[in-house]
Every structure is written in structure tokens, then in C-alpha cells.
Scaffold this active site. Sequence first.
Site, mmCIF file in Angstrom:
data_model
loop_
_atom_site.group_PDB
_atom_site.id
_atom_site.type_symbol
_atom_site.label_atom_id
_atom_site.label_comp_id
_atom_site.label_asym_id
_atom_site.label_seq_id
_atom_site.Cartn_x
_atom_site.Cartn_y
_atom_site.Cartn_z
ATOM 1 N N HIS B 326 0.905 -1.418 -0.207
ATOM 2 C CA HIS B 326 -0.109 0.045 0.004
ATOM 3 C C HIS B 326 0.756 1.199 -0.104
ATOM 4 O O HIS B 326 0.408 2.431 -0.536
ATOM 5 C CB HIS B 326 -1.331 -0.211 1.379
ATOM 6 C CG HIS B 326 -1.987 -0.731 1.278
ATOM 7 N ND1 HIS B 326 -2.086 -2.098 1.334
ATOM 8 C CD2 HIS B 326 -3.483 -0.689 0.407
ATOM 9 C CE1 HIS B 326 -3.213 -2.848 1.260
ATOM 10 N NE2 HIS B 326 -4.215 -1.716 0.664
ATOM 11 N N GLY B 327 2.152 1.618 0.422
ATOM 12 C CA GLY B 327 2.650 2.481 0.747
ATOM 13 C C GLY B 327 4.207 2.711 1.427
ATOM 14 O O GLY B 327 4.298 1.527 1.773
#
Lengths: 301, 473
Positions: B326-327
Site C-alpha cells: 500500500h505504501g
Amino acid sequence: MKKFLCSLFIIFVLWFGIDRIGGAGMQWVVWHTNEHFTKKICKIVSSVDADILLLGTSRCENHYVPSIIRDSTGLSVYNAGISCSASIFFHYSTLSHVLRYHTPKVVVLDTGESEFAATDYNLSMLNYYAPHIGRCAAADSIFQWAGMLNRNRFSHLYRYHSLSNMAIARLFMPENKREDNGYTPIDQPPSYPDNHGALQESRPRDEQKIATFRRFISLCRQHHIRLVLSISPSYYHISPHYYDVLRAIAEEEHLPLFDYDTPDLYIDHPEYFYNNSHLWEQGARLFSQQFAHDLKNYLSH
Amino acid sequence: MLFNSIPFLLFFPTICGLYYCIPADWVRLRNIFLLVASYYFYMSWQPVYSLLLLTSTAVTYLAALGIDYYRDRRKQKVCLVASLVLNLSILFLFKYYNFLASNIVDALTFMGLRLEMPVSKLLLPVGISFYTFQALGYSIDVYRGTTRVERDFLTYALFVSFFPQLVAGPIERSNNLLPQFRGKRTFDYESAMQGVRMMVWGYFLKLVLADRCGTYVDAVFSSLDKHNGGSYLIASLLFPFQIYGDFAGYSLIAIGAARILGFRLMDNFRRPYLSCSVGEFWHRWHISLSTWFKDYVYIPLGGNRVGRLRQYFNLMVTFVVSGLWHGANWTFVCWGALHGALLCVEKALGIGRREYHGLSRFLHWSVTFILVCLAWIFFRADTLSDACTIFTGIFTKLGVPFVKASDFGIIALSIGLLLLIALRQENLVPQKTLPSNRLGTSSFLSFFAIALMIAIIILFGVLDSSQFIYFQF
């Protein structure tokens, strides 16, 4: 495929009907809500009858007390300042709407850099005039320029999208009783601003704004209105050249410019300020007395 | 080009109109048209980044051909590994390099050593994690023999770049989507009308629910020092609805758009906040990603076919990697690790193995919802320190919250509508309470519902073309 297209067409027709009926319903809400800005704009587009019209942003709305100016000049006053409306496009719309049914004797534009400098707030608050599209061609021309006119004409509900939730929510709430002909006082803050912030430098010129500012000036001339430019106090140290563009235009157009900011009249008085840009009620009353005195002198000449 | 922007609202009908002007028998021409449209859609952000999309497509296409060509398993493996390494390297360079470099520098500084590492100033290409995973999934499927190799480059390129799901999923599987590109597609009225309904509902979730919640959540999370624990609590309760409305809304618009064009994409959300365990939540939330991780990470690690401790390890690895997907931030790693840990606890306690009813269901649902909400705080916070500030604020500084009454009314009504529909779909309320169960796709009431929903979106939506949260991943 034909059936699908027919279905979409039926949906469109139904939506169109809902949009028009909903638009009429929202029109009613707008005219009956106690939401501060919506209510004030309804007043501006329909029933301002004052001799002196004050225009500007929150610094206008919170700084100029109409009753003090009225007592000094003997002329009726309405403060049409709207918070966050920091651009000449908005003030041009406001004046155009009022001129449709009433011609004030004096217009005071509490100005700043938003009349000539490039800022991020060009179209800020303009949506509040969307419910009144179709009333005033000059004001509509601003929507046209901003590329917002067609979508507002196409959908009547769209005109209310930025204010619908607040207008509906405030429909059942009491109105602000402390308002004095458009002036809204600010309460004393828990603490006064403790520094002037960094030196404020001018931003680059925005030619579109300057052109609209000149249109604003000529609109006043056409209606034989005496236009006064005023810069109300702030708690910033500003560069000596901060208002050079404004001064040049004022000089060129032979307009009076009451500057209460550049000479640092209030800079040693944090006790008058709510924050760096706004006077609280006590400061506003003091400033209004000074402004009323200067305006009276100017008008008597 | 955002789904919630005027250019897309002009682009999509134009593409649909032109697409259906091409005869259904001309499958290849239709595919070429969709491919051009998809690249145009992608290039409207950063044209140069379409080269990355093309590179990823070409690499996985050639790798799959190589896997198919060689009979020797080792050579096949070389092709697969080459595809994985190249694609993941691009992903690493654009998404994780700066994160890794800054952590190395911090660690060395902590040990008293000094090292300077160059900082990458590359912008993160939109949707890179989504299309990379979709393309890698195809390579792995071909290697495993679970999908047929695609020899037509244009068809394969369309599979990777199909515009409705290109930038934020659903992450499609080759054996679902590729056959649809190969076959003849005829217009289906029922399917197209379902697509319209899905798109309108998706727009409602994004513009009315998510973006209204977003105005409050963003105001609080962006200036924590100006708010108290009460505001943190409300923002933490609204963020789950913001992210659900944002992402499920995007997925519905994507699935609906694809359906109008005659394609069926996989479901991505199934009422996740009605889950009675964290495990169930992951069967309902971002299904295309969670099944991807299950099939390509968890099961290859041994899945459930290993000892208990190894299962826990596998779960933790899968969820930490999922968080990192996701990041590039420790907040996402913590969010993933927290979900992994909760799943391990559930596995150890045997929670979620049976259906719950009545009070037991309510209790399980409540606990699950609270845990998921708390985990979202890590996901939304900018830093771990911010997340800690929020946690401590909620439990120690609970004061009168900042309230935006006007927005709260719309948010409450939106959540109420969402809940009512979700409960009906779960058969948790009597079917008579909502008539829409019996609405056909062509009934007057159905048309009226769509028209009314559009009017509500225009009136109450936040129409400033705000970014979708998952675009940053």
C-alpha cells in the site's frame, strides 16, 4: 442497444424533472435559511437600500460598524462584506446585483491585494451567487468568464451543491441576532496575536483582476457613485511597496485611498486584534470611528 | 483522468459509442480500439509513464512466451524469475527506493556512521502497483499452467492496460479477463443497465460518502495539534467509511464501466464492515488483492499445510508485504502487521470458524469493527508518531470534538442508506423493508432511483474532482 439508449433517455428525462423540482425546492430553502452567507447574499440581491455600501472580505465584514458610520455621516450604511470572498470578481458581482434595483451614493471597497494580485482565491465564494444566476447579466458574465455558467444553467440543483448542506442544516436554527446591517462582530480572543509574522511582500500582478477592477470603477462612474478605496488595519508589517499597484490605479483613476495599514497605525496595538488580519469588536469600533470621521471629511468636500 | 472528472464523463460515453459502432464480429478491431483508448486514458496523467506500462507488458508477455516455449522446468523458472525481477525492480525504484535509502541512512546514523545516499525525485506512476501485480499474476499463472499463454501482444497489452481497472483495480486474473478479450462480445441490455446502476452507486459512495467524510477526516489528521481526543475519535470512526466509499466507489465505477462495455470484472468488496472476524473482513475487503496475496504469497509459503507456528509466520509475512504494497511508509507496515497479528490470534482462538447468530454475532461484529477502525488509524496517519498521538489522544484527551453539523447530516444519511442496503443484501433485515430487491433493470422505479441518485450526487456530492485514495498506491 436501442432499448438501452431509450432507457438512458428516460433516466435523463426523469433526472431533468427531479433537477427542476429539486432546484425550485432548494430556491425556497435558500430564501428561508438562516445560514449566514446565504441569507446575506439573498439580502444583497434583493433588498439593500443603504446610501453607503461597504464591500470586501471578512476584513470588511468584521471591521466596519454601520451604526457608527451612519451616526457620523448621517447616511444609511450596509456592510456587504463576505468572508473568504477575496477577489474583485466577487465584489463586482455584488455591486452588479445591487445596482439592478438600487443605486447607493457611496461605495467603499475595503481592498487588499485581492484586487490586483495573483492569489489562490479567485473564485472563492462565487458559488454563493450561483442560486441567483439569471437575475443579473453583469454578474453572470463573471460565471461565464470562470467557465461555470453553462453547468449552472444546465442543472438547477448544481447551483446549490456547495451550500446545500449548510443551507438545509441552518433552516431550523435561529439567525445571528448580533448582526448590525451586515457587520458581524468578533468576540474578544483568549489571547492577542503575539507577533507580526514575516514581512509581507507583494504578489505578482493579475491582469484579469486589474481589468475587472477597472470595470468595477467604471460601473461606479456610470451610476454616479462615489467610490472610496480603503485598506483596513492588519497586524502585519508590510513592505512599503506592497500596495504600489493599488496606489497607481487609485491615482490614475483619481480615487481616494484610505490607507490604515501601511502607516502602521495599529501595529503597536495587538489588543485590538483577534488574529493578524482581523480586529475584534473593540478594535473594529475604534477603527470605524476613525474611518467614519475620515469619510465624513471626504464627503463634505 | 479521474473517474470523478468532467473529462472522464465525456471520455467514457464517447468510447462506448465508438466501441459499439464497431461490429461485434470484428473482435480484434474492438480490442485495438480499447487498447488505444486505455493508453490515452493513462497518458492523460504523465504520458511518459506509459512507457513503464508498456515495459511491464512487454516483459511479462515475453516471459510467458518463454515459459510456454521451453519444456525444461529450470528454463521456465529462469523466464519467470526474470519477469519477477524486472517488474519488481521498476516497482522498487519508483515506490520503495527512497524509503529504503532513508531507513538505511537513519540506521547508520543511529550507529554513529555517516552515509549519504542519492534521493530519487521520480514521481510515483499512477496505478503501478496494480498493473504490475496483474501482469505478474499472469506470468505466475502461465508458469503454473493454470492459464493459457496469450500469443497476441495486442490482446495481452489490453489485458494489462484495460482502462476501467488500470489505475486502481480490481487486480484481474488472466483466466477471468483474457478469455473475455479473445471472444466475441455482443451488447447485453441487462448487463449494461447493471453497469449504469453500479457506476451511479459508485459515484454516490465516492462523492457523497467518502468525500464528505474526507472533509472532516483530512481537517483533523492534517493538523493534529489543533484538535483533541474527541475529534480524533470521530475522525477515526469516519475514516473507515471514507476509505470504503472511496475505494469501493472506485471499484464499482470500474466494474460498472467494464460491464457496459460487455466485460465482467471480479467483485472487489462484499460489505466488509459487516464481518464478524478479521479473517472474514479480509474475505470481503479488496478481494482482488487479498486473493492475489493468498494465491501468490501465502500458499507458496506453505499456507495452512504447515505447522501452526509456520502458519503464523506465513500470515505475518503476507500481511506485512500487503501493508508495504500500500505504501512505502512504516505506518502501512504497522497496519499490515497489526492485521497479521489479529489473524494469528483469531486462528489460535478458533474465531471465525463458524457462523454467529443473534447476540454472539453482534458482539463479534462490534469487536471486529472496533479493531478494524483502530488499525485504520495507522493506515491514515502520516507517521507512526502521529498514529501514537491519535491513540493516546483518544484515550487520554477526550474533549468536546470539533463538529461540522452540516456535513454530519449528509454523512449520517449516507451511512444509513449504505447500512440498510448492506443489511438487506446480507439477508439481515426483512426483504419487505426495501423494494429495490424486486426492481428490474428496466422498471420505471429503477430508472427513477438512478435519476434520483444522480440528483442527490449533484446536490450533496463534493464536486471538486478530488483524488481517489488508492491512486497513490
